[in-house]
Design a protein around this motif. Sequence first.
Motif, PDB file in Angstrom:
ATOM      1  N   ALA A  51      30.093   8.100  28.932  1.00 56.53           N
ATOM      2  CA  ALA A  51      28.953   8.472  29.770  1.00 56.53           C
ATOM      3  C   ALA A  51      28.003   9.400  29.019  1.00 56.53           C
ATOM      4  CB  ALA A  51      29.443   9.140  31.057  1.00 56.53           C
ATOM      5  N   TYR A  52      28.536  10.306  28.238  1.00 57.09           N
ATOM      6  CA  TYR A  52      27.714  11.281  27.517  1.00 57.09           C
ATOM      7  C   TYR A  52      26.921  10.630  26.382  1.00 57.09           C
ATOM      8  CZ  TYR A  52      26.418  15.441  24.894  1.00 57.09           C
ATOM      9  OH  TYR A  52      25.713  16.408  24.234  1.00 57.09           O
ATOM     10  N   THR A  53      27.574   9.740  25.627  1.00 62.03           N
ATOM     11  CA  THR A  53      26.935   9.149  24.447  1.00 62.03           C
ATOM     12  C   THR A  53      26.185   7.859  24.749  1.00 62.03           C
ATOM     13  OG1 THR A  53      28.946   7.947  23.869  1.00 62.03           O
ATOM     14  CG2 THR A  53      28.637  10.125  22.869  1.00 62.03           C
ATOM     15  N   GLY A  54      26.469   7.235  25.903  1.00 65.66           N
ATOM     16  CA  GLY A  54      25.809   5.964  26.228  1.00 65.66           C
ATOM     17  C   GLY A  54      26.423   4.776  25.526  1.00 65.66           C
ATOM     18  N   ARG A  55      27.616   4.935  24.981  1.00 69.24           N
ATOM     19  CA  ARG A  55      28.316   3.822  24.322  1.00 69.24           C
ATOM     20  C   ARG A  55      29.420   3.329  25.242  1.00 69.24           C
ATOM     21  NH1 ARG A  55      30.321   4.902  18.693  1.00 69.24           N
ATOM     22  NH2 ARG A  55      29.791   2.723  18.355  1.00 69.24           N
ATOM     23  N   SER A  56      29.842   2.103  25.033  1.00 68.43           N
ATOM     24  CA  SER A  56      30.885   1.531  25.889  1.00 68.43           C
ATOM     25  C   SER A  56      32.237   2.166  25.576  1.00 68.43           C
ATOM     26  CB  SER A  56      30.968   0.020  25.662  1.00 68.43           C
ATOM     27  OG  SER A  56      31.496  -0.248  24.375  1.00 68.43           O
ATOM     28  N   ARG A  57      33.148   2.034  26.522  1.00 71.47           N
ATOM     29  CA  ARG A  57      34.497   2.566  26.318  1.00 71.47           C
ATOM     30  C   ARG A  57      35.182   1.862  25.158  1.00 71.47           C
ATOM     31  NH1 ARG A  57      36.734   2.509  32.418  1.00 71.47           N
ATOM     32  NH2 ARG A  57      34.705   2.992  33.314  1.00 71.47           N
ATOM     33  N   ALA A  58      34.902   0.560  25.024  1.00 66.58           N
ATOM     34  CA  ALA A  58      35.509  -0.185  23.915  1.00 66.58           C
ATOM     35  C   ALA A  58      35.041   0.367  22.568  1.00 66.58           C
ATOM     36  CB  ALA A  58      35.160  -1.665  24.031  1.00 66.58           C
ATOM     37  N   SER A  59      33.766   0.718  22.482  1.00 69.33           N
ATOM     38  CA  SER A  59      33.237   1.292  21.229  1.00 69.33           C
ATOM     39  C   SER A  59      33.883   2.639  20.939  1.00 69.33           C
ATOM     40  CB  SER A  59      31.722   1.464  21.313  1.00 69.33           C
ATOM     41  OG  SER A  59      31.087   0.220  21.414  1.00 69.33           O
ATOM     42  N   ILE A  60      34.044   3.437  21.967  1.00 64.35           N
ATOM     43  CA  ILE A  60      34.690   4.734  21.794  1.00 64.35           C
ATOM     44  C   ILE A  60      36.126   4.529  21.313  1.00 64.35           C
ATOM     45  CG2 ILE A  60      35.397   6.886  22.938  1.00 64.35           C
ATOM     46  CD1 ILE A  60      32.342   6.500  22.752  1.00 64.35           C
ATOM     47  N   GLY A  61      36.815   3.566  21.919  1.00 60.36           N
ATOM     48  CA  GLY A  61      38.192   3.259  21.509  1.00 60.36           C
ATOM     49  C   GLY A  61      38.254   2.806  20.057  1.00 60.36           C
ATOM     50  N   ARG A  62      37.279   1.977  19.642  1.00 54.77           N
ATOM     51  CA  ARG A  62      37.249   1.530  18.247  1.00 54.77           C
ATOM     52  C   ARG A  62      37.002   2.707  17.300  1.00 54.77           C
ATOM     53  NH1 ARG A  62      34.614  -2.981  20.435  1.00 54.77           N
ATOM     54  NH2 ARG A  62      32.579  -2.083  19.978  1.00 54.77           N
ATOM     55  N   ASP A  63      36.130   3.629  17.715  1.00 53.51           N
ATOM     56  CA  ASP A  63      35.870   4.814  16.886  1.00 53.51           C
ATOM     57  C   ASP A  63      37.136   5.635  16.699  1.00 53.51           C
ATOM     58  OD1 ASP A  63      33.221   4.056  16.744  1.00 53.51           O
ATOM     59  OD2 ASP A  63      32.542   5.486  18.266  1.00 53.51           O
ATOM     60  N   LEU A  64      37.895   5.811  17.774  1.00 55.92           N
ATOM     61  CA  LEU A  64      39.137   6.571  17.683  1.00 55.92           C
ATOM     62  C   LEU A  64      40.167   5.839  16.819  1.00 55.92           C
ATOM     63  CD1 LEU A  64      39.418   7.814  21.390  1.00 55.92           C
ATOM     64  CD2 LEU A  64      38.440   9.020  19.422  1.00 55.92           C
ATOM     65  N   ASP A  65      40.231   4.506  16.964  1.00 61.48           N
ATOM     66  CA  ASP A  65      41.143   3.711  16.139  1.00 61.48           C
ATOM     67  C   ASP A  65      40.794   3.839  14.657  1.00 61.48           C
ATOM     68  OD1 ASP A  65      42.521   2.801  18.355  1.00 61.48           O
ATOM     69  OD2 ASP A  65      41.412   0.894  18.480  1.00 61.48           O
ATOM     70  N   ARG A  66      39.502   3.729  14.365  1.00 58.96           N
ATOM     71  CA  ARG A  66      39.057   3.819  12.975  1.00 58.96           C
ATOM     72  C   ARG A  66      39.433   5.170  12.374  1.00 58.96           C
ATOM     73  NH1 ARG A  66      33.199   0.957  12.649  1.00 58.96           N
ATOM     74  NH2 ARG A  66      33.135   2.158  10.738  1.00 58.96           N
ATOM     75  N   TRP A  67      39.298   6.232  13.159  1.00 62.62           N
ATOM     76  CA  TRP A  67      39.649   7.553  12.669  1.00 62.62           C
ATOM     77  C   TRP A  67      41.140   7.637  12.373  1.00 62.62           C
ATOM     78  CZ3 TRP A  67      37.806  11.763  10.561  1.00 62.62           C
ATOM     79  CH2 TRP A  67      38.587  12.902  10.530  1.00 62.62           C
ATOM     80  N   GLU A  68      41.951   7.120  13.293  1.00 56.82           N
ATOM     81  CA  GLU A  68      43.400   7.184  13.107  1.00 56.82           C
ATOM     82  C   GLU A  68      43.852   6.348  11.918  1.00 56.82           C
ATOM     83  OE1 GLU A  68      44.803   6.043  16.947  1.00 56.82           O
ATOM     84  OE2 GLU A  68      44.436   8.020  17.819  1.00 56.82           O
ATOM     85  N   GLU A  69      43.178   5.227  11.670  1.00 54.93           N
ATOM     86  CA  GLU A  69      43.581   4.348  10.570  1.00 54.93           C
ATOM     87  C   GLU A  69      43.061   4.813   9.215  1.00 54.93           C
ATOM     88  OE1 GLU A  69      42.171   0.485  11.594  1.00 54.93           O
ATOM     89  OE2 GLU A  69      43.376   0.387  13.420  1.00 54.93           O
ATOM     90  N   ARG A  70      41.776   5.239   9.179  1.00 52.38           N
ATOM     91  CA  ARG A  70      41.145   5.500   7.883  1.00 52.38           C
ATOM     92  C   ARG A  70      40.561   6.893   7.706  1.00 52.38           C
ATOM     93  NH1 ARG A  70      37.223   0.481   7.454  1.00 52.38           N
ATOM     94  NH2 ARG A  70      36.770   1.185   9.537  1.00 52.38           N
ATOM     95  N   GLY A  71      40.641   7.733   8.693  1.00 49.67           N
ATOM     96  CA  GLY A  71      40.109   9.085   8.547  1.00 49.67           C
ATOM     97  C   GLY A  71      38.596   9.090   8.378  1.00 49.67           C
TER      98      GLY A  71
END
Length: 174
Positions: A51-71
Amino acid sequence: MPSSRYVRLTEEEDVRLREIEQAPYFKPKVRLRAQVLRLSHRGSNVQTISAYTGRSRASIGRDLDRWEERGFEGLLDGTAPGNPRRVTEEARTFMEGKLSEERTWNAVQLAEALWEGFGVEVTPEAVRQHLRSMGYSWKRTRYVPSKPPDPDEEREAREELEALKKGLEKERSS
């Protein structure tokens, strides 16, 4: 029910992500991903971040996944899909060799030489772009006399030109 997925960051990671988030020379998406990670670390859930960034929940989830996988590497955009480059390093070396010759080459001629030498079909504009990226610049070619003109021929040409100019002036005044 909102997802309660959070990322935990070290103090150094948080400081570095804040620098990335505020740095104007990073792409906007990279800065936004850094913001998403910092919000998650501060305790915001996926729905709130969305809601704050205007991005979808799926995009937020992908961002978190990318961080966990590749820093930090996960913040950057990946390479765009597409065909491999037509002009390889070998072809670039070939073009440099051609340009070091005594003769003058233009982009059309270099494109033809690439076709004959490598079977690579590229447009003259693509050749120009590769030459620019290789540090080359050019000017339009023009014909230059190979020796100084004969003074008698030069005098005759000037006299003929003056006579033609006088003839045009007479036509205009009539």
